[in-house]
Motif scaffolding. Structure first.
Motif, PDB file in Angstrom:
ATOM      1  N   PRO A   1     -50.221  -8.390  37.648  1.00 49.28           N
ATOM      2  CA  PRO A   1     -50.282  -7.647  36.090  1.00 49.28           C
ATOM      3  C   PRO A   1     -48.709  -7.049  35.671  1.00 49.28           C
ATOM      4  O   PRO A   1     -47.957  -7.546  34.991  1.00 49.28           O
ATOM      5  CB  PRO A   1     -51.419  -7.190  36.251  1.00 49.28           C
ATOM      6  N   VAL A   2     -49.077  -6.201  36.721  1.00 52.59           N
ATOM      7  CA  VAL A   2     -48.003  -5.434  35.633  1.00 52.59           C
ATOM      8  C   VAL A   2     -46.631  -6.093  35.837  1.00 52.59           C
ATOM      9  O   VAL A   2     -45.462  -6.236  35.210  1.00 52.59           O
ATOM     10  CB  VAL A   2     -47.663  -3.528  35.744  1.00 52.59           C
ATOM     11  N   HIS A   3     -46.320  -5.916  37.288  1.00 53.40           N
ATOM     12  CA  HIS A   3     -45.140  -6.915  37.688  1.00 53.40           C
ATOM     13  C   HIS A   3     -44.885  -8.174  36.834  1.00 53.40           C
ATOM     14  O   HIS A   3     -43.497  -8.691  36.514  1.00 53.40           O
ATOM     15  CB  HIS A   3     -44.879  -7.722  39.137  1.00 53.40           C
ATOM     16  N   LYS A   4     -45.575  -9.261  36.637  1.00 55.05           N
ATOM     17  CA  LYS A   4     -45.720 -10.713  35.353  1.00 55.05           C
ATOM     18  C   LYS A   4     -45.081 -10.083  34.571  1.00 55.05           C
ATOM     19  O   LYS A   4     -44.111 -10.414  33.132  1.00 55.05           O
ATOM     20  CB  LYS A   4     -47.132 -11.064  35.880  1.00 55.05           C
ATOM     21  N   ALA A   5     -45.857  -8.920  34.003  1.00 55.42           N
ATOM     22  CA  ALA A   5     -45.276  -8.210  32.174  1.00 55.42           C
ATOM     23  C   ALA A   5     -44.054  -8.001  32.295  1.00 55.42           C
ATOM     24  O   ALA A   5     -43.000  -8.207  31.227  1.00 55.42           O
ATOM     25  CB  ALA A   5     -46.148  -7.919  32.434  1.00 55.42           C
ATOM     26  N   ALA A   6     -43.796  -6.850  33.264  1.00 60.26           N
ATOM     27  CA  ALA A   6     -42.397  -6.949  33.052  1.00 60.26           C
ATOM     28  C   ALA A   6     -41.624  -7.792  33.566  1.00 60.26           C
ATOM     29  O   ALA A   6     -40.431  -7.778  32.519  1.00 60.26           O
ATOM     30  CB  ALA A   6     -42.393  -5.832  34.372  1.00 60.26           C
ATOM     31  N   LEU A   7     -41.854  -8.843  34.641  1.00 64.78           N
ATOM     32  CA  LEU A   7     -40.739 -10.403  34.260  1.00 64.78           C
ATOM     33  C   LEU A   7     -40.470 -10.631  33.209  1.00 64.78           C
ATOM     34  O   LEU A   7     -39.005 -11.019  32.684  1.00 64.78           O
ATOM     35  CB  LEU A   7     -40.929 -11.355  35.154  1.00 64.78           C
ATOM     36  N   ALA A   8     -41.919 -11.266  32.255  1.00 65.44           N
ATOM     37  CA  ALA A   8     -41.468 -11.913  30.705  1.00 65.44           C
ATOM     38  C   ALA A   8     -40.646 -10.891  29.647  1.00 65.44           C
ATOM     39  O   ALA A   8     -39.605 -11.776  29.270  1.00 65.44           O
ATOM     40  CB  ALA A   8     -42.848 -12.004  30.803  1.00 65.44           C
ATOM     41  N   GLU A   9     -40.996  -9.526  30.100  1.00 65.86           N
ATOM     42  CA  GLU A   9     -40.366  -8.494  28.824  1.00 65.86           C
ATOM     43  C   GLU A   9     -38.687  -8.335  29.278  1.00 65.86           C
ATOM     44  O   GLU A   9     -38.056  -8.883  28.336  1.00 65.86           O
ATOM     45  CB  GLU A   9     -41.118  -7.474  28.937  1.00 65.86           C
ATOM     46  N   LEU A  10     -38.398  -8.300  30.669  1.00 68.69           N
ATOM     47  CA  LEU A  10     -37.229  -7.912  30.747  1.00 68.69           C
ATOM     48  C   LEU A  10     -36.325  -9.095  31.761  1.00 68.69           C
ATOM     49  O   LEU A  10     -35.317  -8.435  32.070  1.00 68.69           O
ATOM     50  CB  LEU A  10     -37.441  -6.702  31.727  1.00 68.69           C
ATOM     51  N   GLY A  11     -37.472  -9.755  32.491  1.00 68.45           N
ATOM     52  CA  GLY A  11     -36.344 -10.850  33.093  1.00 68.45           C
ATOM     53  C   GLY A  11     -36.134 -10.145  34.389  1.00 68.45           C
ATOM     54  O   GLY A  11     -37.277  -8.849  35.073  1.00 68.45           O
ATOM     55  N   PRO A  12     -35.688 -11.186  35.797  1.00 72.53           N
ATOM     56  CA  PRO A  12     -35.574 -10.622  36.646  1.00 72.53           C
ATOM     57  C   PRO A  12     -34.356  -9.649  36.950  1.00 72.53           C
ATOM     58  O   PRO A  12     -34.102  -9.387  36.364  1.00 72.53           O
ATOM     59  CB  PRO A  12     -35.353 -11.850  37.275  1.00 72.53           C
ATOM     60  N   THR A  13     -34.722  -8.538  38.112  1.00 74.23           N
ATOM     61  CA  THR A  13     -33.952  -7.747  38.629  1.00 74.23           C
ATOM     62  C   THR A  13     -32.869  -8.432  40.016  1.00 74.23           C
ATOM     63  O   THR A  13     -33.166  -9.040  40.130  1.00 74.23           O
ATOM     64  CB  THR A  13     -34.777  -6.384  39.286  1.00 74.23           C
ATOM     65  N   PRO A  14     -32.372  -7.807  40.155  1.00 72.67           N
ATOM     66  CA  PRO A  14     -31.157  -8.533  40.984  1.00 72.67           C
ATOM     67  C   PRO A  14     -31.511  -8.168  42.614  1.00 72.67           C
ATOM     68  O   PRO A  14     -31.128  -8.691  43.642  1.00 72.67           O
ATOM     69  CB  PRO A  14     -29.821  -6.951  41.220  1.00 72.67           C
ATOM     70  N   HIS A  15     -33.498  -7.769  42.729  1.00 75.92           N
ATOM     71  CA  HIS A  15     -34.010  -7.496  43.763  1.00 75.92           C
ATOM     72  C   HIS A  15     -34.487  -8.567  44.323  1.00 75.92           C
ATOM     73  O   HIS A  15     -35.851  -9.301  44.616  1.00 75.92           O
ATOM     74  CB  HIS A  15     -34.353  -6.028  44.690  1.00 75.92           C
ATOM     75  N   HIS A  16     -34.911  -9.468  42.401  1.00 77.55           N
ATOM     76  CA  HIS A  16     -35.517 -11.220  42.805  1.00 77.55           C
ATOM     77  C   HIS A  16     -35.306 -12.069  43.291  1.00 77.55           C
ATOM     78  O   HIS A  16     -33.676 -12.108  43.346  1.00 77.55           O
ATOM     79  CB  HIS A  16     -36.277 -11.094  41.380  1.00 77.55           C
TER      80      HIS A  16
END
Length: 271
Positions: free
Chosen positions: A180-195
């Protein structure tokens, strides 16, 4: 839940049937994650009695895994880790990325193994390695179980380090897997260089969908078209497939017009 401890049965079998003297157990972690590398550990253990409680890393608590990994690092004859980055996963596909990570691990061992016990039913490693695949090998084979624990603890530590740079994603707790935390951050911030940017999670994130990358299908994952004589061809160092040029239809020597061709008769065995 009680479980049977791993044994050296498969390693003894390989030694007896192939003459292998050095046998490595290989296991991976991170295959299903959305972020971070896929990590492979190769471990050589010999035939000594393993540490108490050794089993598949997924059956152990985090605290028990970490303690056991320290013990294993001194107990195994040798071990090495190999990684394939998210960019390599996106470019190559998971099967080839696993092969790359496993090769990197095996080639770092001080002595090249004569045989490899690979967890699972699919041989993603292949030649020139002599491979024995074992379903649930991380539970039943000592060397594979040791590799499983070391790989998991090392990758978790690596993801925790990445979590310092990207605190909103909770990598220290979810190791890059969907949570859940990971999904919420993705929705708000988008993928990091590690995705991994070829993963389908981007399909349900409209604001970040434009970042999704595509790649050619992995030849190991889909039925491959066949080339001349049914053989695939190598093109620029990659596995490509040669399409033979079209052959003109036969014509009548008298009229020059195309003629029908009867299908070749088949032998009783279908050849």
């Amino acid at each position: 839940m009680p479980y049977e401890p791993p044994t050296h049965r498969v390693e003894r079998s390989l030694r007896a049937t192939t003459g292998a003297k050095v046998v490595a157990g290989v296991d991976e972690v991170g295959r299903g994650a959305w972020a971070g590398p896929v990590t492979v550990c190769a471990a050589v253990t010999g035939l000594r009695r393993p540490p108490e409680g050794l089993t598949d890393s997924k059956l152990l608590t985090a605290a028990r895994r970490e303690k056991l990994a320290v013990e294993l690092s001194h107990w195994v004859t040798s071990h090495a880790l190999g990684h394939a980055s998210p960019q390599e996963i996106d470019e190559l596909g998971m099967t080839a990325a696993l092969r790359l990570a496993a090769t990197r691990a095996l080639e770092q061992l001080p002595v090249r193994p004569d045989a490899v016990i690979l967890d699972g039913k699919h041989d993603y490693l292949g030649a020139p390695w002599r491979v024995r695949t074992v379903i649930k090998g991380d539970q039943s084979c000592v060397a594979v179980a040791a590799a499983s624990v070391i790989a998991k603890v090392q990758r978790d530590a690596l993801m925790a380090e990445l979590g310092v740079q990207h605190a909103d994603f909770g990598f220290e707790a979810n190791a890059g897997y969907p949570a859940p935390v990971h999904k919420a951050a993705l929705a708000e911030l988008g993928p990091t260089p590690h995705h991994r940017l070829t993963w389908s999670y981007l399909d349900v994130l409209p604001q970040w969908r434009h970042l999704k990358k595509t790649r050619l299908p992995d030849p190991a994952e889909v039925p491959a078209p066949r080339g001349v004589g049914g053989r695939p061809e190598a093109v620029d160092g990659q596995l490509g497939f040669f399409a033979p040029p079209s052959v003109p239809a036969p014509t009548s020597p008298r009229t020059g017009r195309p003629v029908a061709v009867e299908p070749a008769a088949q032998s009783p065995d279908g050849v």
